[in-house]
Write an enzyme that holds these catalytic residues in place. Structure first.
Site, mmCIF file in Angstrom:
data_model
loop_
_atom_site.group_PDB
_atom_site.id
_atom_site.type_symbol
_atom_site.label_atom_id
_atom_site.label_comp_id
_atom_site.label_asym_id
_atom_site.label_seq_id
_atom_site.Cartn_x
_atom_site.Cartn_y
_atom_site.Cartn_z
ATOM 1 N N TYR A 87 -3.335 3.276 12.310
ATOM 2 C CA TYR A 87 -2.551 4.500 12.298
ATOM 3 C C TYR A 87 -3.421 5.730 12.493
ATOM 4 O O TYR A 87 -4.591 5.757 12.121
ATOM 5 C CB TYR A 87 -1.694 4.611 11.037
ATOM 6 C CG TYR A 87 -2.397 4.540 9.731
ATOM 7 C CD1 TYR A 87 -2.857 3.333 9.223
ATOM 8 C CD2 TYR A 87 -2.580 5.684 8.975
ATOM 9 C CE1 TYR A 87 -3.492 3.261 8.013
ATOM 10 C CE2 TYR A 87 -3.210 5.625 7.752
ATOM 11 C CZ TYR A 87 -3.662 4.411 7.283
ATOM 12 O OH TYR A 87 -4.292 4.354 6.071
ATOM 13 N N HIS A 98 1.869 6.969 -0.366
ATOM 14 C CA HIS A 98 0.756 7.929 -0.292
ATOM 15 C C HIS A 98 1.110 9.156 0.536
ATOM 16 O O HIS A 98 1.935 9.090 1.464
ATOM 17 C CB HIS A 98 -0.465 7.251 0.348
ATOM 18 C CG HIS A 98 -0.979 6.104 -0.463
ATOM 19 N ND1 HIS A 98 -1.815 5.144 0.056
ATOM 20 C CD2 HIS A 98 -0.754 5.729 -1.742
ATOM 21 C CE1 HIS A 98 -2.098 4.248 -0.871
ATOM 22 N NE2 HIS A 98 -1.460 4.578 -1.983
ATOM 23 N N ARG A 118 0.856 -1.187 0.000
ATOM 24 C CA ARG A 118 0.000 0.000 0.000
ATOM 25 C C ARG A 118 0.899 1.247 0.000
ATOM 26 O O ARG A 118 1.747 1.376 0.895
ATOM 27 C CB ARG A 118 -0.892 0.014 1.247
ATOM 28 C CG ARG A 118 -1.849 -1.184 1.344
ATOM 29 C CD ARG A 118 -2.541 -1.234 2.676
ATOM 30 N NE ARG A 118 -3.400 -2.407 2.810
ATOM 31 C CZ ARG A 118 -4.718 -2.382 2.636
ATOM 32 N NH1 ARG A 118 -5.323 -1.234 2.282
ATOM 33 N NH2 ARG A 118 -5.453 -3.476 2.803
ATOM 34 N N LYS A 136 -4.830 1.984 -8.260
ATOM 35 C CA LYS A 136 -4.325 3.345 -8.004
ATOM 36 C C LYS A 136 -2.823 3.310 -7.773
ATOM 37 O O LYS A 136 -2.082 4.142 -8.314
ATOM 38 C CB LYS A 136 -5.039 3.921 -6.767
ATOM 39 C CG LYS A 136 -4.528 5.269 -6.322
ATOM 40 C CD LYS A 136 -5.231 5.770 -5.072
ATOM 41 C CE LYS A 136 -4.712 5.074 -3.816
ATOM 42 N NZ LYS A 136 -5.241 5.666 -2.571
ATOM 43 N N ASP A 137 -2.356 2.363 -6.978
ATOM 44 C CA ASP A 137 -0.926 2.300 -6.654
ATOM 45 C C ASP A 137 -0.116 1.777 -7.846
ATOM 46 O O ASP A 137 0.984 2.252 -8.115
ATOM 47 C CB ASP A 137 -0.710 1.430 -5.418
ATOM 48 C CG ASP A 137 -1.219 2.109 -4.157
ATOM 49 O OD1 ASP A 137 -1.344 1.431 -3.119
ATOM 50 O OD2 ASP A 137 -1.514 3.323 -4.214
ATOM 51 N N LYS A 145 1.571 11.015 10.314
ATOM 52 C CA LYS A 145 0.976 9.711 10.626
ATOM 53 C C LYS A 145 1.763 9.035 11.732
ATOM 54 O O LYS A 145 2.983 9.160 11.808
ATOM 55 C CB LYS A 145 0.989 8.808 9.377
ATOM 56 C CG LYS A 145 0.202 9.378 8.210
ATOM 57 C CD LYS A 145 0.412 8.596 6.934
ATOM 58 C CE LYS A 145 -0.308 9.282 5.781
ATOM 59 N NZ LYS A 145 -0.001 8.666 4.476
HETATM 60 C C1 T46 Z 1 -6.842 6.615 3.528
HETATM 61 C C2 T46 Z 1 -8.341 6.586 3.525
HETATM 62 C C3 T46 Z 1 -9.052 5.888 2.570
HETATM 63 N N1 T46 Z 1 -10.417 5.892 2.596
HETATM 64 C C4 T46 Z 1 -11.135 5.122 1.589
HETATM 65 C C5 T46 Z 1 -10.753 5.398 0.148
HETATM 66 C C6 T46 Z 1 -10.952 4.065 -0.535
HETATM 67 O O1 T46 Z 1 -12.315 3.910 -0.901
HETATM 68 C C7 T46 Z 1 -10.640 3.036 0.559
HETATM 69 C C8 T46 Z 1 -9.236 2.462 0.471
HETATM 70 O O2 T46 Z 1 -8.327 3.557 0.375
HETATM 71 P P1 T46 Z 1 -6.824 3.312 -0.089
HETATM 72 O O3 T46 Z 1 -6.830 2.317 -1.203
HETATM 73 O O4 T46 Z 1 -6.172 4.657 -0.321
HETATM 74 O O5 T46 Z 1 -6.200 2.652 1.212
HETATM 75 P P2 T46 Z 1 -4.646 2.266 1.382
HETATM 76 O O6 T46 Z 1 -4.088 1.799 0.091
HETATM 77 O O7 T46 Z 1 -4.618 1.391 2.579
HETATM 78 O O8 T46 Z 1 -3.910 3.637 1.711
HETATM 79 C C9 T46 Z 1 -3.493 3.943 3.017
HETATM 80 O O9 T46 Z 1 -2.309 3.254 3.295
HETATM 81 C C10 T46 Z 1 -1.092 3.947 3.067
HETATM 82 C C11 T46 Z 1 0.032 3.090 3.574
HETATM 83 C C12 T46 Z 1 -1.086 5.283 3.667
HETATM 84 O O10 T46 Z 1 -0.094 5.770 4.219
HETATM 85 C C13 T46 Z 1 -2.279 6.100 3.534
HETATM 86 O O11 T46 Z 1 -2.512 6.738 4.790
HETATM 87 C C14 T46 Z 1 -3.519 5.458 3.116
HETATM 88 O O12 T46 Z 1 -3.769 6.037 1.861
HETATM 89 O O13 T46 Z 1 -10.792 3.749 1.804
HETATM 90 C C15 T46 Z 1 -11.132 6.571 3.563
HETATM 91 O O14 T46 Z 1 -12.374 6.545 3.575
HETATM 92 N N2 T46 Z 1 -10.444 7.273 4.506
HETATM 93 C C16 T46 Z 1 -9.080 7.315 4.528
HETATM 94 O O15 T46 Z 1 -8.503 7.970 5.424
#
Ligand code: T46
Length: 187
Positions: free
Chosen positions: A133, A63, A60, A170-171, A73
């Site tokens: 976190y 970001h 992940r 996305k990533d 964070k």
């Molecule tokens: C970060 C976040 C995401 N979301 C929603 C958006 C998407 O629908 C879903 C998954 O989000 P995302 O794919 O961005 O989640 P990760 O890939 O785990 O990203 C996170 O993990 C990496 C390591 C990080 O450092 C970031 O803080 C954070 O972006 O949760 C929310 O509703 N609230 C939030 O605060």
């Protein structure tokens, strides 16, 4: 109540709260704003996040959120292990594009502090890993940005946790550092 050590980039810290054990188990203050402030950590956190990754090799990141929603964070692992990475993305910084990494685990009971101005990412080293976190600004999809985890300009030495990485679209399709909107460095 805290062990704090620098990881070699401005303000990136490993923090290890004490676990107070007794015959029942243990108690630990996993976040205390006053104790952190006494160690020079000014960030105040407003949101808790929790991610669960079923497979080892789930990556992940990288970001960050842009100002005015830029986030510090405080990251910890309560089940499993992660290889956690922090990258300096402040243009003009003497350590621009430099990265540090730390293994976070429930066993180590350690945490990493990611200051504003740094990108954050992790890869799980075990199945069924859970990451908790705190962030110092609320989530804002409008201000959220990603950078490619394998950008050669950064050159992160990701562990070969598994032969197959699992990433979100996305990533997988994130821009490179030089294509990204970054932070300005202020000495
Ligand atoms: C970060 C976040 C995401 N979301 C929603 C958006 C998407 O629908 C879903 C998954 O989000 P995302 O794919 O961005 O989640 P990760 O890939 O785990 O990203 C996170 O993990 C990496 C390591 C990080 O450092 C970031 O803080 C954070 O972006 O949760 C929310 O509703 N609230 C939030 O605060």
């Amino acid at each position: 109540m805290l062990e704090v050590r620098s990881l070699g980039l401005d303000g990136v810290l490993e923090i290890v709260p004490r676990r107070l054990g007794d015959e029942r188990g243990f108690f630990s203050e996993t976040y205390n704003a006053e104790t952190l402030a006494a160690h020079g950590v000014a960030a105040i956190f407003v949101q808790d996040n929790h991610s669960y990754s079923a497979a080892a090799g789930t990556l992940r990141g990288l970001h960050y959120q842009l100002p005015p929603k830029a986030q510090a964070k405080l990251v910890r692992v309560v089940r499993g292990r992660v290889f956690d990475v922090v990258v300096d993305i402040r243009k003009g910084s003497p350590t621009f594009a430099k990265w540090v990494a730390l293994e976070l685990s429930a066993e180590k009971w350690n945490q990493i502090l990611v200051p504003v101005g740094f990108a954050h990412g992790l890869v799980t080293l075990d199945p069924e890993t859970e990451v908790l976190y705190k962030v110092s600004e609320h989530y804002s999809a409008e201000h959220e940005r990603s950078i490619r985890y394998d950008d050669p300009e950064i050159g992160i030495g990701w562990p070969a946790a598994t032969d197959r990485l699992q990433l979100s679209a996305k990533d997988r399709n994130a821009p490179l550092l030089h294509e990204s909107i970054l932070f300005e460095f202020t000495a």
